[in-house]
Design an enzyme around this catalytic site. Structure first.
Site, PDB file in Angstrom:
ATOM      1  N   GLU A 139       0.841  -1.221   0.000  1.00 21.62           N
ATOM      2  CA  GLU A 139       0.000   0.000   0.000  1.00 21.62           C
ATOM      3  C   GLU A 139       0.869   1.261   0.000  1.00 21.62           C
ATOM      4  O   GLU A 139       0.577   2.247   0.686  1.00 21.62           O
ATOM      5  CB  GLU A 139      -1.017  -0.048   1.133  1.00 21.62           C
ATOM      6  CG  GLU A 139      -1.847  -1.327   1.028  1.00 21.62           C
ATOM      7  CD  GLU A 139      -3.262  -1.239   1.516  1.00 21.62           C
ATOM      8  OE1 GLU A 139      -3.730  -0.128   1.809  1.00 21.62           O
ATOM      9  OE2 GLU A 139      -3.899  -2.305   1.578  1.00 21.62           O
TER      10      GLU A 139
HETATM   11  C1  LIG Z   1       2.156  -9.510   0.597  1.00 18.89           C
HETATM   12  C2  LIG Z   1       1.822  -8.475  -0.416  1.00 18.89           C
HETATM   13  C3  LIG Z   1       0.502  -8.179  -0.708  1.00 18.89           C
HETATM   14  C4  LIG Z   1       0.187  -7.232  -1.686  1.00 18.89           C
HETATM   15  N1  LIG Z   1      -1.123  -6.989  -1.996  1.00 18.89           N
HETATM   16  C5  LIG Z   1      -1.430  -6.183  -3.041  1.00 18.89           C
HETATM   17  C6  LIG Z   1      -2.780  -6.025  -3.476  1.00 18.89           C
HETATM   18  O1  LIG Z   1      -3.729  -6.573  -2.885  1.00 18.89           O
HETATM   19  N2  LIG Z   1      -3.027  -5.283  -4.584  1.00 18.89           N
HETATM   20  C7  LIG Z   1      -2.014  -4.643  -5.262  1.00 18.89           C
HETATM   21  O2  LIG Z   1      -2.309  -3.969  -6.256  1.00 18.89           O
HETATM   22  N3  LIG Z   1      -0.723  -4.764  -4.871  1.00 18.89           N
HETATM   23  C8  LIG Z   1      -0.413  -5.521  -3.780  1.00 18.89           C
HETATM   24  N4  LIG Z   1       0.903  -5.660  -3.370  1.00 18.89           N
HETATM   25  C9  LIG Z   1       1.950  -4.973  -4.112  1.00 18.89           C
HETATM   26  C10 LIG Z   1       2.572  -3.838  -3.326  1.00 18.89           C
HETATM   27  O3  LIG Z   1       1.655  -2.786  -3.146  1.00 18.89           O
HETATM   28  C11 LIG Z   1       3.851  -3.433  -4.045  1.00 18.89           C
HETATM   29  O4  LIG Z   1       4.767  -4.466  -3.809  1.00 18.89           O
HETATM   30  C12 LIG Z   1       4.408  -2.111  -3.576  1.00 18.89           C
HETATM   31  O5  LIG Z   1       3.611  -1.070  -4.052  1.00 18.89           O
HETATM   32  C13 LIG Z   1       5.842  -1.884  -4.050  1.00 18.89           C
HETATM   33  O6  LIG Z   1       5.975  -2.132  -5.393  1.00 18.89           O
HETATM   34  P1  LIG Z   1       7.195  -3.038  -5.925  1.00 18.89           P
HETATM   35  O7  LIG Z   1       7.237  -4.267  -5.085  1.00 18.89           O
HETATM   36  O8  LIG Z   1       7.040  -3.220  -7.387  1.00 18.89           O
HETATM   37  O9  LIG Z   1       8.481  -2.211  -5.603  1.00 18.89           O
HETATM   38  P2  LIG Z   1       9.181  -1.090  -6.521  1.00 18.89           P
HETATM   39  O10 LIG Z   1       8.205  -0.030  -6.887  1.00 18.89           O
HETATM   40  O11 LIG Z   1       9.897  -1.783  -7.631  1.00 18.89           O
HETATM   41  O12 LIG Z   1      10.235  -0.479  -5.497  1.00 18.89           O
HETATM   42  C14 LIG Z   1      11.445  -1.173  -5.154  1.00 18.89           C
HETATM   43  C15 LIG Z   1      12.171  -0.302  -4.122  1.00 18.89           C
HETATM   44  O13 LIG Z   1      12.447   0.985  -4.691  1.00 18.89           O
HETATM   45  C16 LIG Z   1      11.891   1.998  -3.868  1.00 18.89           C
HETATM   46  N5  LIG Z   1      11.362   3.097  -4.698  1.00 18.89           N
HETATM   47  C17 LIG Z   1      10.568   2.988  -5.781  1.00 18.89           C
HETATM   48  N6  LIG Z   1      10.283   4.222  -6.265  1.00 18.89           N
HETATM   49  C18 LIG Z   1      10.902   5.097  -5.460  1.00 18.89           C
HETATM   50  C19 LIG Z   1      10.996   6.529  -5.434  1.00 18.89           C
HETATM   51  N7  LIG Z   1      10.350   7.276  -6.339  1.00 18.89           N
HETATM   52  N8  LIG Z   1      11.725   7.099  -4.472  1.00 18.89           N
HETATM   53  C20 LIG Z   1      12.369   6.353  -3.528  1.00 18.89           C
HETATM   54  N9  LIG Z   1      12.326   5.004  -3.515  1.00 18.89           N
HETATM   55  C21 LIG Z   1      11.607   4.380  -4.464  1.00 18.89           C
HETATM   56  C22 LIG Z   1      10.746   1.325  -3.115  1.00 18.89           C
HETATM   57  O14 LIG Z   1      10.461   2.020  -1.918  1.00 18.89           O
HETATM   58  C23 LIG Z   1      11.331  -0.043  -2.856  1.00 18.89           C
HETATM   59  O15 LIG Z   1      12.155  -0.021  -1.753  1.00 18.89           O
HETATM   60  C24 LIG Z   1       1.227  -6.559  -2.371  1.00 18.89           C
HETATM   61  C25 LIG Z   1       2.572  -6.844  -2.047  1.00 18.89           C
HETATM   62  C26 LIG Z   1       2.875  -7.775  -1.089  1.00 18.89           C
HETATM   63  C27 LIG Z   1       4.319  -8.070  -0.788  1.00 18.89           C
END
Ligand SMILES: Cc1cc2nc3c(=O)[nH]c(=O)nc-3n(C[C@H](O)[C@H](O)[C@H](O)COP(=O)(O)OP(=O)(O)OC[C@H]3O[C@@H](n4cnc5c(N)ncnc54)[C@H](O)[C@@H]3O)c2cc1C
Length: 377
Positions: free
Chosen positions: A358
């Protein structure tokens, strides 16, 4: 400002606590170990009237408020964080979007049974190339007659495969991507909705997290949620409120870890020391801070006040608190804290994800600073 709880809130907290200890606690270890989602728990939550707490009674809800809702998520998560996130996504994200943007017919068809605990909700935003950057979404929805054809895939969908109702975001105008994200209500069983891999996770293992694929998935135009092009706004506003649920979940995890540490101390007769006293009081102080921030955001939401900044602050503080408190609890339990049989081990694994979903905590910092700057300019 008032810092007391109503009798209803005290009663519901006590009831949830009893339910969590008697019905969830006995299976929490086994469900975690075998990644078992237990639909009976959601059914019971529905029977108690906790699956639609903030929605009006005319829409099948409890006619209560978001503060009471946050307390329920906290108490469930204090025993089982997987159940906490299951209900948080169902309520704050899926049901909220329909309550806020749905037509009367959509509310009757979907929100009513969701509020009654007859249908479970899910929220589908994340894709392989689109996590923090939701604008990079690739799933498309093409209008064809009185329907839209959805194509693409969503990842990490909480309640995926188990839910009956999915809020799905897709691009309706590839030429103008920034303004063309649209929300849809997709039902389990619609042709072209395919459930993919279930993720094997570090924590919250008894909540399902699944990939969803859409292959010419035909969604009736009546299932479009809000106007075309409003999807991004719906997605972001849903997450504002979702963060209150995650903050409550993290607060419950921190409290649960402290409960487990106290129980460990009593069970094993660990000698009380200044170190324990200092740790207990510090942990309790941080948990209470998270609780108050969470309740403040929930209270503002109930009162119709702005709550985006407060929700992001609560989520950031509470999730960082949960990880710190759980790490400390494991440390103080010594080797026992590293064993599967110790609850603190599970709480630590469950806490980690609250810093990620989230909106990661890095993104929360951006959200908070933007909102602070907009207040001062
Ligand atoms: C158990 C679980 C349940 C989930 N449930 C849902 C759900 O129900 N529906 C849904 O849609 N999604 C869901 N998600 C997805 C979740 O919301 C995403 O994993 C989250 O938004 C982060 O995206 P990402 O994993 O692609 O990380 P990325 O966006 O690839 O980020 C990787 C790293 O880079 C950092 N980063 C990225 N952009 C920036 C920036 N601009 N400035 C500084 N740092 C940055 C992030 O903080 C992170 O540390 C779920 C994830 C998990 C693990």
């Amino acid at each position: 400002m008032q810092f007391s709880y109503t009798q209803d809130q005290q009663d519901i907290r006590a009831k949830v606590r009893e339910f969590a200890l008697t019905k969830m606690e006995p299976t929490s270890e086994e469900r975690d170990e075998f990644e078992r989602f237990d639909r009976d728990i959601f059914d019971s939550i529905g029977e108690f009237g906790w699956s639609g707490i903030p929605w009006p009674q005319g829409l099948g809800g409890g006619g209560s408020d978001f503060l009471t809702y946050a307390m329920v998520i906290e108490e469930l998560s204090r025993v089982c964080a997987s159940t906490g996130v299951m209900l948080s996504v169902h309520t704050s994200l899926a049901s909220w979007a329909i309550h806020t943007y749905g037509t009367d017919a959509q509310k009757q068809t979907y929100l009513f049974p969701m509020a009654q605990g007859k249908k479970l909700g899910a929220y589908c935003l994340t894709e392989s190339e689109s996590g923090s950057d939701a604008g990079a979404m690739r799933t498309t929805a093409t209008k064809e007659g009185d329907a839209y054809l959805l194509n693409g895939s969503k990842l990490f969908v909480t309640n995926g495969g188990e839910a009956e109702v999915y809020i799905v975001f897709a691009i309706t105008d590839a030429q103008n991507k920034s303004k063309s994200c649209t929300a849809f209500i997709v039902e389990k069983g619609m042709q072209g909705l395919i459930f993919g891999t279930k993720e094997n996770k570090l924590g919250i293992r008894s909540s399902t997290t699944m990939e969803l694929r859409f292959e010419d998935c035909r969604v009736p135009a009546d299932n479009r949620l809000g106007p075309e092009g409003e999807g991004f706004r719906i997605a972001m506003r849903s997450l504002d409120g979702g963060r209150i649920g995650i903050a409550a979940q993290a607060t419950g995890i921190g409290q649960g870890a402290l409960d487990a540490l106290v129980a460990y101390q009593e069970q094993y007769g660990v000698r009380r020391s200044e170190l324990f006293d200092a740790s207990f009081s510090e942990m309790a102080t941080h948990i209470e801070g998270a609780r108050l921030l969470t309740y403040q955001a929930a209270w503002r939401k109930s009162k119709g006040l702005s709550y985006g900044k407060q929700a992001a602050i609560a989520k950031l503080f509470a999730s960082d608190m949960a990880v710190k408190v759980c790490l400390r609890a494991v440390q103080l339990c010594g080797v026992w804290g590293c064993l599967k049989e110790s609850k603190v081990e599970r709480y630590l694994r469950d806490a980690k994800v609250t810093q990620i979903y989230e909106g990661t905590n890095e993104i929360q910092r951006i959200v908070i600073s933007r909102l602070l700057l907009s207040e001062t300019t």
